[in-house]
Design a protein around this motif. Structure first.
Motif, PDB file in Angstrom:
ATOM      1  N   PRO A 161     -12.154   4.135   6.464  1.00  0.00           N
ATOM      2  CA  PRO A 161     -11.535   2.939   5.873  1.00  0.00           C
ATOM      3  C   PRO A 161     -11.580   2.998   4.356  1.00  0.00           C
ATOM      4  O   PRO A 161     -12.592   3.376   3.761  1.00  0.00           O
ATOM      5  N   ALA A 209      -0.724  -1.499  12.168  1.00  0.00           N
ATOM      6  CA  ALA A 209      -1.929  -0.898  11.595  1.00  0.00           C
ATOM      7  C   ALA A 209      -1.748  -0.595  10.125  1.00  0.00           C
ATOM      8  O   ALA A 209      -2.670  -0.767   9.318  1.00  0.00           O
ATOM      9  N   ASN A 212      -2.148  -3.259   6.791  1.00  0.00           N
ATOM     10  CA  ASN A 212      -3.329  -3.333   5.938  1.00  0.00           C
ATOM     11  C   ASN A 212      -3.832  -1.928   5.624  1.00  0.00           C
ATOM     12  O   ASN A 212      -5.012  -1.733   5.353  1.00  0.00           O
ATOM     13  N   ASP A 214      -4.458   0.434   7.550  1.00  0.00           N
ATOM     14  CA  ASP A 214      -5.542   0.794   8.476  1.00  0.00           C
ATOM     15  C   ASP A 214      -5.196   2.122   9.131  1.00  0.00           C
ATOM     16  O   ASP A 214      -4.841   2.190  10.307  1.00  0.00           O
TER      17      ASP A 214
END
Length: 257
Positions: A161, A209, A212, A214
């Motif tokens: 992340p 996804a 953001n 992600d």
């Protein structure tokens, strides 16, 4: 007029923000070029800006990315070469101050680059990243670990992340290189089978996804899809090629080899 959704990382402001305005989406990447040759934080900022660029363009937006460097000029040149090796799109502009062409709608920054009070618009925050001691045999021009496909470094950075500090080890890079080789092999083999439509949920899954950024979720989902033999090769091929428009891993590279 296009709509693109990202999440503001400012404390207490986690709601999704919709951008719906004429003209280009202006992205400002704030890069701190420190003297530490093992530091990948500035490169991570450039990678996140590139992922945003790719995701927004896939949804029909024109994107203009400006890079602002602070720190060591010599490191700035190394970071530029490293970004190019990682497949990061070149910027529309570079600026030491101000917003060329108009205020930025989205800022990508780490803790060193800019204070939160200096920014208007949406903030995408990146955490520190660096090479572990066992991965520091680096190429002199790019500062990237030698002996690896640079896109394996891109994959390794995307596998964590963006707001989580990370230290990439030799094992991390070897694992990413293995995954990259396996996916390229699979895509090349799937390309030999009859074509098939991408599963209806695939585009929505990737776009949700990516809203953001992600990428960890996207990569995990692709890993499951790669191993799912209930899905025919054609749809898997189309899905991986579609996702690679954001991932930038050159997954179709081995087709025809």
């Amino acid at each position: 007029m296009s709509v693109f959704r990202v999440v503001d990382d400012r404390p207490g402001s986690h709601a999704a923000v919709s951008l719906a305005r004429p003209g280009p989406l202006r992205v400002y990447a704030h890069v701190w070029a420190g003297a530490d040759t093992a530091d990948l934080t500035g490169l991570r900022v450039l990678l996140v800006a590139d992922l945003l660029f790719r995701a927004a363009e896939l949804q029909g937006l024109q994107v203009l990315v400006t890079r602002a460097f602070a720190g060591k000029p010599a490191r700035e040149a190394v970071l530029e070469r490293a970004a190019a090796a990682l497949g990061v799109h070149p910027p529309a502009a570079a600026s030491a101050a101000g917003w060329p062409g108009g205020p930025a709608a989205v800022h990508v920054a780490d803790d060193h680059a800019v204070g939160e009070d200096d920014l208007g618009g949406i903030l995408l925050q990146t955490a520190a990243a660096r090479l572990a001691q066992d991965a520091r045999a680096a190429d002199a021009l790019t500062g990237l670990p030698s002996g690896h496909d640079p896109l394996a470094v891109r994959l390794a950075l995307m596998s964590v992340p963006r707001n989580q500090p990370t230290e990439l080890t030799a094992d991390d890079l070897a694992g990413s290189a293995h995954t990259l080789a396996e996916w390229r092999y699979r895509v090349a083999r799937w390309a030999e089978s009859p074509s098939g439509a991408m599963p209806k949920s695939a585009a929505a899954t990737v776009q949700t996804a990516v809203s953001n950024l992600d990428l960890v979720a996207v990569l995990a989902w692709l890993s499951r899809l790669a191993a799912d033999e209930t899905v025919p090769p054609g749809p898997r091929f189309e899905t991986f090629v579609y996702a690679d428009r954001i991932l930038g891993l050159d997954l179709p590279r081995d087709i025809g080899r």
